[in-house]
Design an enzyme around this catalytic site. Sequence first.
Site, short mmCIF file in Angstrom:
data_model
loop_
_atom_site.label_atom_id
_atom_site.label_comp_id
_atom_site.label_asym_id
_atom_site.label_seq_id
_atom_site.Cartn_x
_atom_site.Cartn_y
_atom_site.Cartn_z
N GLY A 49 0.86 -1.33 -0.01
CA GLY A 49 0.01 -0.14 0.07
C GLY A 49 0.76 1.36 -0.39
O GLY A 49 0.54 2.75 -0.43
N GLU A 102 -5.45 0.86 0.95
CA GLU A 102 -5.13 -0.13 0.79
C GLU A 102 -4.52 -0.29 -0.91
O GLU A 102 -4.54 0.06 -1.24
CB GLU A 102 -6.05 -1.75 1.15
N ASP A 103 -3.41 -1.45 -0.64
CA ASP A 103 -3.10 -2.01 -2.20
C ASP A 103 -4.07 -2.35 -3.27
O ASP A 103 -4.38 -2.27 -4.34
CB ASP A 103 -1.86 -2.94 -2.13
N ASP A 106 -9.01 -9.21 -2.13
CA ASP A 106 -9.40 -9.22 -2.75
C ASP A 106 -10.31 -10.10 -2.11
O ASP A 106 -11.44 -10.12 -2.37
CB ASP A 106 -7.81 -10.58 -2.76
N GLY A 108 -10.95 -9.86 1.08
CA GLY A 108 -11.82 -8.63 2.16
C GLY A 108 -11.38 -8.48 3.39
O GLY A 108 -11.73 -8.40 3.98
N THR A 110 -8.45 -9.22 4.82
CA THR A 110 -7.30 -8.61 5.49
C THR A 110 -8.05 -6.81 6.02
O THR A 110 -8.01 -6.60 6.95
CB THR A 110 -6.60 -7.85 4.47
N LYS A 134 -11.44 -6.78 -6.31
CA LYS A 134 -11.83 -8.24 -6.96
C LYS A 134 -13.07 -8.01 -6.63
O LYS A 134 -12.52 -8.75 -5.79
CB LYS A 134 -10.03 -9.13 -7.38
N ASP A 162 3.61 -7.56 -5.05
CA ASP A 162 4.35 -8.53 -5.64
C ASP A 162 4.53 -9.77 -5.87
O ASP A 162 3.01 -10.35 -5.19
CB ASP A 162 6.36 -8.59 -4.56
N ARG A 168 7.08 -5.22 -7.01
CA ARG A 168 6.56 -3.73 -6.72
C ARG A 168 6.67 -2.90 -6.97
O ARG A 168 5.95 -1.93 -7.87
CB ARG A 168 7.18 -3.80 -5.30
P1 5GP Z 1 -7.85 -10.33 1.27
O1 5GP Z 1 -7.55 -9.89 2.26
O2 5GP Z 1 -8.47 -9.24 0.57
O3 5GP Z 1 -8.09 -11.94 0.51
O4 5GP Z 1 -6.44 -10.09 0.71
C1 5GP Z 1 -5.55 -8.99 0.72
C2 5GP Z 1 -4.29 -9.32 0.81
O5 5GP Z 1 -3.55 -10.30 -0.16
C3 5GP Z 1 -3.44 -7.96 -0.22
O6 5GP Z 1 -2.90 -7.08 0.97
C4 5GP Z 1 -2.17 -8.11 -1.05
O7 5GP Z 1 -1.17 -8.85 -0.13
C5 5GP Z 1 -2.33 -9.93 -1.01
N1 5GP Z 1 -3.27 -10.23 -2.56
C6 5GP Z 1 -4.43 -10.41 -3.46
N2 5GP Z 1 -4.64 -10.09 -4.49
C7 5GP Z 1 -3.70 -10.16 -4.77
C8 5GP Z 1 -2.67 -10.19 -6.81
O8 5GP Z 1 -3.29 -10.74 -7.02
N3 5GP Z 1 -1.51 -10.22 -6.62
C9 5GP Z 1 -0.41 -9.68 -5.13
N4 5GP Z 1 0.21 -9.52 -5.38
N5 5GP Z 1 -0.95 -9.70 -3.89
C10 5GP Z 1 -2.51 -9.85 -3.87
#
Ligand code: 5GP
Length: 176
Positions: A49, A102-103, A106, A108, A110, A134, A162, A168
């Site tokens: 992020g 947040e970067d 995905d 949700g 995190t 996403k 990454d 990155r």
């Molecule tokens: P969540 O908890 O929403 O499933 O995932 C969030 C974290 O998963 C992000 O902060 C990131 O670190 C990682 N992430 C999710 N999708 C991707 C992706 O397409 N590429 C990368 N490099 N990291 C991802």
Amino acid sequence: MKTYKIDEYEFNEIIDAATINSRVLEMADQINKDYAGKKPLFLITLTGGMFFGVELLKHINLDCKCFVISAKSYGKNMVSSGNVDINIYDINVKDEDIIIVEDIVDTGLTVTKLIKNISAQNPASIRIATFINKPDCNNYKVNLDYVGFNLDDSFLVGYGLDYKEYGRNLNGIYSL
Ligand code: 5GP
């Protein structure tokens, strides 16, 4: 088309730097309008992020504070580990208008855990600004306030994202 190789994987650029820069500017404009007269506290999630956060903050014209926090979930793989390690260090968020930066969102998970953790300290408000969402993966149905790009479910690198810590530094978004 620009490509980038990490190990055996070839990633293709799907969003270029110019498109990203103008979208980040639009997001900052929106935040400037929404928070007029307020002093938000930005919490930027490490490491991904940071790249989006720095660019966004350059265009924020409000009095604001900015800290980094840590939320790690993926490890070295392309699928989420399901565990999230959160560290908000000793940042005092009580009565503050928080914007979590947040970067990518995905599943949700995190963001959901971050909101729960920070809410426990009674901030005045919490909003989420994510560079990428996403929507097809958002199992946790998190409400996202500011979204840079809604993208399909594919693994992405670039602009902070990454694979095994590589990619990155790319100034575009690349997809598998
Ligand atoms: P969540 O908890 O929403 O499933 O995932 C969030 C974290 O998963 C992000 O902060 C990131 O670190 C990682 N992430 C999710 N999708 C991707 C992706 O397409 N590429 C990368 N490099 N990291 C991802």
